[in-house]
Design a protein around this motif. Structure first.
Motif, short mmCIF file in Angstrom:
data_model
loop_
_atom_site.label_atom_id
_atom_site.label_comp_id
_atom_site.label_asym_id
_atom_site.label_seq_id
_atom_site.Cartn_x
_atom_site.Cartn_y
_atom_site.Cartn_z
N VAL A 166 0.84 -1.21 0.00
CA VAL A 166 0.00 0.00 0.00
C VAL A 166 0.87 1.25 0.00
O VAL A 166 0.61 2.22 -0.74
N LEU A 167 1.93 1.23 0.80
CA LEU A 167 2.83 2.38 0.85
C LEU A 167 3.57 2.56 -0.47
O LEU A 167 3.76 3.69 -0.94
N GLN A 168 3.97 1.47 -1.10
CA GLN A 168 4.63 1.55 -2.41
C GLN A 168 3.69 2.17 -3.44
O GLN A 168 4.09 3.01 -4.24
N LYS A 169 2.43 1.77 -3.40
CA LYS A 169 1.46 2.30 -4.36
C LYS A 169 1.26 3.80 -4.14
O LYS A 169 1.22 4.58 -5.10
N GLN A 170 1.16 4.22 -2.89
CA GLN A 170 0.98 5.65 -2.60
C GLN A 170 2.19 6.46 -3.06
O GLN A 170 2.03 7.58 -3.56
N GLN A 171 3.38 5.90 -2.91
CA GLN A 171 4.58 6.60 -3.36
C GLN A 171 4.59 6.77 -4.87
O GLN A 171 4.91 7.85 -5.39
N VAL A 172 4.24 5.72 -5.60
CA VAL A 172 4.21 5.79 -7.06
C VAL A 172 3.13 6.77 -7.52
O VAL A 172 3.34 7.56 -8.45
N GLN A 173 1.98 6.76 -6.87
CA GLN A 173 0.90 7.67 -7.24
C GLN A 173 1.31 9.12 -6.99
O GLN A 173 0.95 10.01 -7.77
N ALA A 174 2.05 9.38 -5.91
CA ALA A 174 2.52 10.73 -5.63
C ALA A 174 3.51 11.20 -6.70
O ALA A 174 3.47 12.35 -7.15
N THR A 175 4.39 10.30 -7.11
CA THR A 175 5.33 10.63 -8.19
C THR A 175 4.59 10.90 -9.49
O THR A 175 4.93 11.84 -10.23
N LEU A 176 3.57 10.12 -9.75
CA LEU A 176 2.77 10.30 -10.96
C LEU A 176 2.06 11.65 -10.95
O LEU A 176 1.99 12.35 -11.97
N GLN A 177 1.54 12.02 -9.80
CA GLN A 177 0.83 13.30 -9.70
C GLN A 177 1.78 14.48 -9.83
O GLN A 177 1.41 15.54 -10.36
N SER A 178 3.03 14.32 -9.37
CA SER A 178 3.99 15.43 -9.43
C SER A 178 4.45 15.73 -10.86
O SER A 178 4.99 16.82 -11.12
N LEU A 179 4.27 14.79 -11.78
CA LEU A 179 4.70 15.02 -13.16
C LEU A 179 3.97 16.20 -13.79
O LEU A 179 4.56 16.98 -14.55
N SER A 180 2.68 16.32 -13.49
CA SER A 180 1.90 17.42 -14.08
C SER A 180 2.41 18.77 -13.59
O SER A 180 2.27 19.79 -14.29
N GLU B 131 7.21 9.69 -18.67
CA GLU B 131 7.53 8.94 -17.46
C GLU B 131 6.27 8.38 -16.80
O GLU B 131 6.37 7.53 -15.92
N SER B 132 5.11 8.86 -17.20
CA SER B 132 3.87 8.43 -16.56
C SER B 132 3.50 6.99 -16.92
O SER B 132 2.93 6.27 -16.10
N ASP B 133 3.81 6.56 -18.14
CA ASP B 133 3.44 5.19 -18.56
C ASP B 133 4.10 4.13 -17.69
O ASP B 133 3.40 3.22 -17.19
N PRO B 134 5.43 4.18 -17.47
CA PRO B 134 6.02 3.18 -16.56
C PRO B 134 5.46 3.25 -15.15
O PRO B 134 5.27 2.21 -14.50
N LEU B 135 5.15 4.48 -14.68
CA LEU B 135 4.59 4.61 -13.34
C LEU B 135 3.19 4.01 -13.26
O LEU B 135 2.84 3.38 -12.26
N LYS B 136 2.39 4.20 -14.30
CA LYS B 136 1.05 3.61 -14.32
C LYS B 136 1.13 2.08 -14.33
O LYS B 136 0.31 1.40 -13.69
N LYS B 137 2.12 1.55 -15.03
CA LYS B 137 2.30 0.09 -15.04
C LYS B 137 2.74 -0.41 -13.67
O LYS B 137 2.36 -1.51 -13.25
N ALA C 64 -0.37 -0.65 -11.64
CA ALA C 64 -1.13 -1.85 -12.02
C ALA C 64 -0.49 -3.11 -11.44
O ALA C 64 -1.19 -4.03 -10.98
N LEU C 65 0.84 -3.17 -11.45
CA LEU C 65 1.55 -4.33 -10.90
C LEU C 65 1.32 -4.44 -9.39
O LEU C 65 1.08 -5.55 -8.86
#
Length: 318
Positions: free
Chosen positions: A70-84, A170-176, A179-180
């Motif tokens: 869960v923590l890993q997912k939140q970290q990746v989502q935060a990185t994804l949101q910071s791209l914008s 960079e968002s595509d690898p983060l979205k994958k 999903a993983l």
């Protein structure tokens, strides 16, 4: 009295002889068992399985701690949101350049009007050629300035677009990755794979488990397989999907009879298993078969059963 006793013993011997030769094959019952293993590593937060439980297919029976996922997912989502937030907004700069271009266009229009007016004055000899040449030079200069401004607009749009695409790529690898992680989180829930009865339990709630570690064993006891062995001389008399009779001792000097279907025949012979009582019988080559039998609740795994390929009345007395 002695005569009556002798007759009784003879009847018992004949009965035992008939019972002994009343089947063509014998073996033990087994079930198609499935060992359910953990698919994640972590503590068993809940595990409601008990031996003897009847479980449904896809029933959730436990949960493995997945806080780290869960923590890993939140970290990746935060990185994804910071791209914008890293992308550049080209519109303010483009608006400034376009305003500059509008001013230059206005100056050009005014200069062209002045040039045309002096052109008429020169033709009327009311102005000098030098004044007209100066205005022509101004028109040419303003046109070149406008061309430079238009090029600046195009370059700004291209550069900003390239920069933004590079960041957003960079968002595509983060979205994958998200999903993983979601896939791994789904495996934290222990889901029962088949309808059946729990016949063994290997873990307890609160224990630390690991991916691949066995948790429990389940089998569908509604249908059992009698693994029996037939002799080579009886092999021509059996075929797949053949209907047979299965006899099970009911504990009252008689048999319970079940309908069975042959679902598998071994492709090669083997020595009779050691569960057969006599050494001579164990030395014989036999063929294993599996017979599917519907269980009414009486049959148990490991129970002994006998098979009749043909009705007993049609068998020759051996």
């Amino acid at each position: 009295m002695r005569k009556a006793t002798s007759i009784l013993l003879l009847v018992l011997l004949l009965a035992c002889s008939n019972k002994k030769n009343n089947y063509d094959a014998s073996g033990t019952f087994e079930a198609d068992e499935v060992i359910v293993s953990a698919q994640q590593t972590g503590q068993l937060l809940s595990f409601t399985v008990n031996e003897g439980d009847n479980l449904s297919k896809d029933e959730a029976v436990g949960l493995i701690d997945s806080t780290n996922l869960v923590l890993q997912k939140q970290q990746v989502q935060a990185t994804l949101q910071s791209l914008s937030q890293k992308t550049a907004d080209v519109q303010p700069q483009i608006k400034l350049l376009r305003n500059q271009l509008a001013v230059q266009q206005s100056q050009l229009d005014h200069t062209i009007n002045e040039r045309n007016r002096f052109q008429r004055l020169v033709e009327a000899q009311a102005a000098t050629q030098k004044q007209l040449d100066d205005l022509n030079a101004q028109v040419d200069q303003l046109q070149k300035q406008m061309l430079v401004t238009q090029q600046q607009i195009a370059v700004q749009q291209s550069n900003t677009g390239t920069q933004n695409r590079s960041i957003l790529s960079e968002s595509d690898p983060l979205k994958k990755q998200v999903a993983l992680i979601d896939e791994q989180l789904s495996k934290a829930t222990i889901t029962n794979p088949m309808a059946g009865t729990v016949i063994a339990k290997y873990a307890q709630q609160g224990e630390l488990t690991a991916s691949g570690k066995a948790l429990y064993k389940i089998a569908d006891l509604r249908v059992l397989n009698l693994r029996a062995y037939i002799s080579g001389e009886d092999l021509p008399n059996v075929q797949l999907q053949q209907q047979v009779k299965v006899l099970v001792d009911d504990g009252k000097d008689s048999y319970k009879t079940y309908d069975g279907v042959i679902t598998w025949i071994a492709g090669k012979a083997e020595f009779t298993p050691k569960t057969i009582q006599t050494k001579d019988e164990r030395a014989n080559l036999v063929y294993a078969v599996k017979i599917k039998v519907k269980n009414d609740g009486y049959l148990k795994i490991g129970m002994y059963g006998e098979v009749q390929l043909t009705p007993a009345a049609n068998k020759e007395t051996k």
